[in-house]
Scaffold this motif. Structure first.
Motif, PDB file in Angstrom:
ATOM      1  N   ALA A 100       0.760  -1.290  -0.045  1.00 20.39           N
ATOM      2  CA  ALA A 100      -0.025  -0.008   0.038  1.00 20.39           C
ATOM      3  C   ALA A 100       0.990   1.166  -0.003  1.00 20.39           C
ATOM      4  CB  ALA A 100      -1.063   0.007   1.183  1.00 20.39           C
ATOM      5  N   LEU A 101       2.239   1.353   0.341  1.00 23.47           N
ATOM      6  CA  LEU A 101       3.172   2.166   0.618  1.00 23.47           C
ATOM      7  C   LEU A 101       3.536   2.691  -0.929  1.00 23.47           C
ATOM      8  CD1 LEU A 101       5.661   2.823   3.114  1.00 23.47           C
ATOM      9  CD2 LEU A 101       6.467   2.984   0.401  1.00 23.47           C
ATOM     10  N   VAL A 102       3.335   3.970  -1.166  1.00 23.08           N
ATOM     11  CA  VAL A 102       3.800   4.724  -2.502  1.00 23.08           C
ATOM     12  C   VAL A 102       5.195   5.507  -2.210  1.00 23.08           C
ATOM     13  CG1 VAL A 102       3.354   6.392  -4.377  1.00 23.08           C
ATOM     14  CG2 VAL A 102       1.406   4.754  -3.300  1.00 23.08           C
ATOM     15  N   PRO A 103       6.273   4.955  -2.554  1.00 26.41           N
ATOM     16  CA  PRO A 103       7.578   5.682  -2.367  1.00 26.41           C
ATOM     17  C   PRO A 103       7.791   6.902  -2.969  1.00 26.41           C
ATOM     18  CG  PRO A 103       7.916   3.908  -3.701  1.00 26.41           C
ATOM     19  CD  PRO A 103       6.323   3.866  -3.588  1.00 26.41           C
ATOM     20  N   SER A 104       8.278   7.984  -2.285  1.00 26.70           N
ATOM     21  CA  SER A 104       8.624   9.497  -2.969  1.00 26.70           C
ATOM     22  C   SER A 104      10.024   8.948  -3.880  1.00 26.70           C
ATOM     23  CB  SER A 104       8.910  10.477  -2.071  1.00 26.70           C
ATOM     24  OG  SER A 104      10.253   9.960  -1.222  1.00 26.70           O
ATOM     25  N   PRO A 105      10.061   9.800  -4.678  1.00 23.88           N
ATOM     26  CA  PRO A 105      11.653   9.804  -5.451  1.00 23.88           C
ATOM     27  C   PRO A 105      12.820   9.598  -4.465  1.00 23.88           C
ATOM     28  CG  PRO A 105       9.986  11.258  -6.506  1.00 23.88           C
ATOM     29  CD  PRO A 105       9.481  11.058  -5.355  1.00 23.88           C
ATOM     30  N   LEU A 106      12.754  10.166  -3.213  1.00 21.22           N
ATOM     31  CA  LEU A 106      13.829  10.296  -2.503  1.00 21.22           C
ATOM     32  C   LEU A 106      13.967   8.951  -1.815  1.00 21.22           C
ATOM     33  CD1 LEU A 106      13.466  13.423  -2.812  1.00 21.22           C
ATOM     34  CD2 LEU A 106      14.311  13.555  -0.454  1.00 21.22           C
TER      35      LEU A 106
END
Length: 374
Positions: free
Chosen positions: A150-156
């Motif tokens: 469910a987690l959507v990672p940021s570019p960082l």
């Protein structure tokens, strides 16, 4: 936690030529040639050595005769300091007035170091904390609760987990509380995910390049705690008219070819004229130092000069004979100079009457500017 950074092209135009390729795609041949010739030590997960990265940015000729085109025309020492910073555990802040190629340098540094310049957070007044940390797929979150799926990672976060170079554009435009979410990432090299009771630790090769506009001081000033996490490199405006003409000529040629605009055989004359106008108004004095001038409210940056000339080339190609002439750049200069209709118009009229009107070889330019200013 590892997330692929590959983004697939979709839709009916996926196979068409893109309008602006990423640096790693546009200069893939140069990067490949540099990698083949590069026998110097490379930091962990770097595609090139620091020496090769600097050569990629500033240009040179390889032993096999391959010519590496300059991406940044400026002091080599600044480039070396920027590249060296990325090889340490310090993040890099590129600071300067608008039009000093901060974004351009940032993109090419990421392309040369990691082979991917797309791990980008674009700073605005509305940038949320999720853009820096992570977000959630709410359908997954509601159906199954907090989970890695469910987690959507940021570019960082992606850059941390894969040992890549991330970019943050216009850092000082991001709200202060969102800026400060970078402190743990840069100091501890970790990103806590309390909802999962986990953390993402940066692997070797991770670093961050941020850019900030020197004229945005006071918008969302960096906290001292965050500023200490960066090594700051100030990118100056081109030091000489010839250097600025060279920069404008190179970029206009690159943009023109991407837009299928014909090369103008007499374009250099108008490029030099645009650069001269911008520099004199920017500096508040004519090139010979004899006449003091009022400066307009705009920055009149190198980037704006590139835009004026490119638009002029398009006018010459589509509505003229293909030769760049004063009438093709006059309207663009007017739009760049006169940002405040009341104050800037007076500045521009004074420049036309006291400088352009009396200068040898500028009669056609003066007439064209008077026509569009009427």
């Amino acid at each position: 936690m590892t997330v692929s950074n590959t983004t697939a092209a979709v839709g009916p135009e996926a196979g068409a030529q893109v309008l602006r390729p990423h640096a790693e795609d546009a200069f893939a041949d140069e990067l490949k040639a540099l990698a083949a010739a590069d026998d110097r030590p490379r930091p962990a997960r770097w595609r090139l050595s620091p020496w090769a990265v600097a050569t990629y940015l500033q240009g040179g000729t390889l032993p096999d005769g391959t010519v590496i085109t300059p991406k940044y025309v400026g002091p080599r020492r600044l480039v070396e300091v920027a590249v060296t910073t990325l090889a340490t555990d310090r993040a890099l802040l590129l600071l300067g007035v608008p039009g000093t190629a901060k974004t351009w340098v940032s993109e090419h540094l990421a392309a040369a170091v990691s082979g991917d310049s797309t791990l980008l957070v674009q700073g605005t007044a509305g940038t949320p904390e999720e853009a820096v940390r992570y977000g959630w797929n709410y359908a997954q979150l509601l159906a199954h609760g907090p989970s890695r799926d469910a987690l959507v990672p940021s570019p960082l976060m992606r850059a941390m987990s894969e040992g890549m170079t991330a970019r943050v554009e216009e850092l000082t435009r991001i709200p202060a509380d969102v800026q400060d979410s970078l402190i743990t990432i840069l100091s501890e090299k970790t990103l806590p995910v309390p909802e999962l009771g986990q953390e993402v630790q940066a692997v070797r090769g991770f670093n961050l390049i941020a850019t900030a506009n020197d004229r945005d001081r006071g918008v969302n000033e960096l906290s001292s705690a965050l500023r200490r996490r960066f090594n700051t490199v100030v990118l100056p405006l081109p030091g000489t008219p010839d250097a600025e003409v060279d920069i404008v000529s190179r970029r206009v040629d690159q943009i023109g070819r991407s837009l299928d605009l014909p090369a103008s055989p007499e374009g250099l004359t108008e490029i030099r004229r645009v650069v001269t106008v911008f520099r004199e108004l920017r500096d508040g004095v004519t090139t010979d130092g004899r006449t003091k001038l009022k400066s307009p409210s705009g920055t009149l940056s190198t980037a704006e000069a590139i835009s004026v000339v490119t638009n002029g080339l398009a006018l010459a190609a589509h509505f003229g004979d293909g030769v760049l002439r004063p009438g093709d750049v006059a309207a663009g200069i007017l739009g760049a100079v006169v940002r405040d209709p009341a104050a800037d118009r007076v500045v521009w009229q004074e420049y036309l009457e006291t400088v352009a009107r009396e200068r040898d070889g500028w009669k056609d330019f003066y007439r064209a500017c008077r026509e569009v200013s009427a």
